[in-house]
Design a protein around this motif. Structure first.
Motif, PDB file in Angstrom:
ATOM      1  N   LYS A  91      37.924  30.744  33.121  1.00  0.00           N
ATOM      2  CA  LYS A  91      39.293  30.713  33.621  1.00  0.00           C
ATOM      3  C   LYS A  91      39.818  32.121  33.870  1.00  0.00           C
ATOM      4  O   LYS A  91      40.463  32.390  34.892  1.00  0.00           O
ATOM      5  CB  LYS A  91      40.189  29.966  32.634  1.00  0.00           C
ATOM      6  CG  LYS A  91      39.908  28.466  32.564  1.00  0.00           C
ATOM      7  CD  LYS A  91      40.906  27.762  31.651  1.00  0.00           C
ATOM      8  CE  LYS A  91      40.641  26.259  31.619  1.00  0.00           C
ATOM      9  NZ  LYS A  91      41.611  25.555  30.732  1.00  0.00           N
ATOM     10  N   ILE A  92      39.523  33.023  32.936  1.00  0.00           N
ATOM     11  CA  ILE A  92      39.933  34.414  33.123  1.00  0.00           C
ATOM     12  C   ILE A  92      39.209  35.025  34.312  1.00  0.00           C
ATOM     13  O   ILE A  92      39.802  35.720  35.148  1.00  0.00           O
ATOM     14  CB  ILE A  92      39.654  35.230  31.842  1.00  0.00           C
ATOM     15  CG1 ILE A  92      40.486  34.697  30.681  1.00  0.00           C
ATOM     16  CG2 ILE A  92      39.936  36.714  32.087  1.00  0.00           C
ATOM     17  CD1 ILE A  92      40.185  35.372  29.363  1.00  0.00           C
ATOM     18  N   GLY A  93      37.894  34.742  34.409  1.00  0.00           N
ATOM     19  CA  GLY A  93      37.109  35.280  35.505  1.00  0.00           C
ATOM     20  C   GLY A  93      37.602  34.798  36.854  1.00  0.00           C
ATOM     21  O   GLY A  93      37.687  35.579  37.809  1.00  0.00           O
ATOM     22  N   GLN A  94      37.954  33.503  36.949  1.00  0.00           N
ATOM     23  CA  GLN A  94      38.433  32.976  38.211  1.00  0.00           C
ATOM     24  C   GLN A  94      39.794  33.553  38.567  1.00  0.00           C
ATOM     25  O   GLN A  94      40.086  33.835  39.728  1.00  0.00           O
ATOM     26  CB  GLN A  94      38.516  31.457  38.156  1.00  0.00           C
ATOM     27  CG  GLN A  94      38.797  30.804  39.505  1.00  0.00           C
ATOM     28  CD  GLN A  94      37.726  31.134  40.531  1.00  0.00           C
ATOM     29  OE1 GLN A  94      36.550  30.819  40.342  1.00  0.00           O
ATOM     30  NE2 GLN A  94      38.123  31.778  41.620  1.00  0.00           N
ATOM     31  N   SER A  95      40.619  33.767  37.537  1.00  0.00           N
ATOM     32  CA  SER A  95      41.931  34.366  37.775  1.00  0.00           C
ATOM     33  C   SER A  95      41.792  35.788  38.318  1.00  0.00           C
ATOM     34  O   SER A  95      42.485  36.185  39.253  1.00  0.00           O
ATOM     35  CB  SER A  95      42.749  34.373  36.479  1.00  0.00           C
ATOM     36  OG  SER A  95      43.983  35.027  36.667  1.00  0.00           O
TER      37      SER A  95
END
Length: 500
Positions: A91-95
């Protein structure tokens, strides 16, 4: 001797502004691993499990181009998944990806041990930790088609070749002479005209752009990975990762099946021993240039193929290994080495999907090969011929595995042979010096888990060259070695999307 000092930063800046226009989208052939030739904006076919560069983990840049042309920390894309990135940081990576920030982190360990031949048997183990970041300036600040790429690398460990076997061609690609954490590449990239023109440059290495294919690093031998470029690497004609200097490359792809690229780079081997942050040109000895034209099959061809034809030149002076300034043998007459004005060479390389196992498009058998040669007899190596085959999904129940076989014949320069003969005779040896050597590797790539691959391999060298030990009394016997590579893509495991 040609020198370029203050002119280098200026030339690099010009190249940076020009080269960003040539980046081409990748068209990975449905092989494992895929190549990285341009597709001129057309969407690539579904990726194979070994081709992380083809994974649509994030949306493409709004210009329709991508960052497939920049200097990568690891040339080969050995990981892939057709599913979205998943992991504890997904989720952090996609953000971050949505904001144009991507991270890379790979760990590679290579073991090699010989059981016979060489100047001695033994083992070596080395590892590399290439990592970095890619910044999409379109998403970050609204500059269409622009990227910044930074790559760091640390390599440590021991070498079977250098420490025991005494052969110039390493059994471990990731072993480097200098064991330090260094800046490997810092590049600015600009795509123009919907990706038909790509400009990339900064602190970069020529061989991250030229004679490139993801096929080569399914193998552990340095005769193949990162490039089948024994001649320009050993002869110090072209720089290679992680040793970047000032330079850049422009690539133009007028059609889906053709491209042409050219680059100019500083020649400065004194920087190899540094941490990569010495951006001066004090040790510059000249410049390196390279030109390449490429042809490829249409993106959706049933049997994809690629052909690369290139040439290179380095203006740096080269010392003769055998003759002195009076053109007499240096071993007998002493004296300074005869200096030669630069060096040049060329190559023709290609690959083709010959057939598909069981008629399954996801199980291609790729045949590849070519030749690379120097125009100069006074260099350590004169030429190399290479041929190999890679089968993806060799067993129906193991669709992500690979089985590969490759062989090379590598010929020494005639002056190098003269020097080795004289050095051996002076040491009291009578064994003949071989004109060339054969290097072979058979390996199996095991897809253990998402982001983890293990590659056991067998390597065999016929007529080893003995270049690191010229005073060896006896010619090395053929070398049989066993190797093992373990590759872990932490970015994939953590769920960090890859930049396209």
């Amino acid at each position: 001797m040609t020198r370029m000092h203050l002119a280098w930063p200026v030339a690099a800046a010009v190249l940076l502004l020009t080269e960003q226009a040539t980046a081409q989208p990748t068209v990975p052939a449905p092989v494992a691993p895929s190549t990285t030739e341009p597709s001129n904006g057309e969407s690539p076919p579904p990726p194979t499990p070994q081709d992380r560069s083809a994974v649509p983990a994030v949306r493409r840049a709004r210009t329709g181009s991508n960052s497939a042309n920049y200097p990568k920390p690891q040339v080969q894309s050995i990981f892939a998944s057709s599913s979205p990135a998943k992991g504890p940081l997904s989720k952090i990576g996609q953000s971050l990806a949505d904001k144009g920030v991507y991270f890379r982190f790979l760990a590679v360990d290579e073991f090699a041990g010989s059981v016979s031949g060489g100047q001695g048997t033994g083992v070596g183990n080395s590892y590399a930790l290439p990592f970095g970041a890619d910044l999409d300036l379109d998403r970050m600040v609204g500059i269409p088609g622009a990227f910044v790429h930074v790559s760091m690398n640390t390599s440590r460990g021991s070498s079977l070749s250098a420490d025991h076997a005494g052969n110039a061609i390493s059994f471990q690609t990731r072993y480097k002479t200098y064991h330090n954490l260094r800046l490997a590449a810092l590049a600015i990239e600009q795509n123009l005209f919907d990706g038909h023109v790509n400009i990339s440059g900064g602190r970069v290495s020529p061989l991250t752009y030229f004679n490139q294919s993801a096929i080569y690093c399914t193998f552990q031998s340095n005769s193949v990975c990162f490039n089948p470029a024994v001649v320009p690497i050993q002869d110090r004609a072209l720089g290679f990762f992680p040793y970047g200097t000032w330079g850049g490359r422009i690539k133009v792809s007028p059609s889906k099946t053709f491209y042409v690229q050219a680059g100019v780079f500083e020649a400065n081997t004194t920087l190899n021993a540094t941490n990569g942050f010495d951006w001066s040109t004090r040790g510059s000895t000249g410049h390196q240039t390279a030109v390449e034209i490429g042809f490829q099959s249409p993106p959706k061809a049933a049997n994809p193929w690629h052909l690369r034809i290139g040439g290179y030149h380095n203006t740096s002076d080269v010392g003769d290994p055998y003759l002195n300034t009076e053109r007499q043998p240096r071993i007998a007459a002493a004296g300074a080495a005869l200096m030669h004005d630069g060096q040049a060479g060329g190559y023709v390389m290609g690959d083709v999907v010959g057939w598909h196992l069981g008629g399954d498009a996801k199980r291609p058998v790729t045949v590849f090969g070519g030749v690379i040669a120097s125009a100069n007899d006074y260099l350590p190596f004169k030429g190399q011929a290479i041929a190999g085959v890679i089968a993806t999904g060799p067993f129906k129940g193991r669709p992500d595995d690979t089985l590969g076989l490759v062989g090379s014949y590598i010929r020494l320069g005639s002056r190098q042979v003269d020097y080795l003969e004289a050095a051996r005779a002076r040491a009291g040896g009578t064994d003949p010096v071989r004109l060339g050597e054969g290097v072979f590797e058979l390996n199996y790539g095991i897809a253990v888990a998402r982001g983890v691959r293990i590659n056991p391999n067998i390597q065999y060298v016929v007529n080893p060259d003995n270049l690191p030990r010229p005073t060896a009394v006896h010619q090395s016997k053929n070398i049989l070695a066993f190797g093992l590579r373990v590759s872990v893509d932490f970015a994939t495991i953590l769920g960090l999307p890859a930049s396209k």
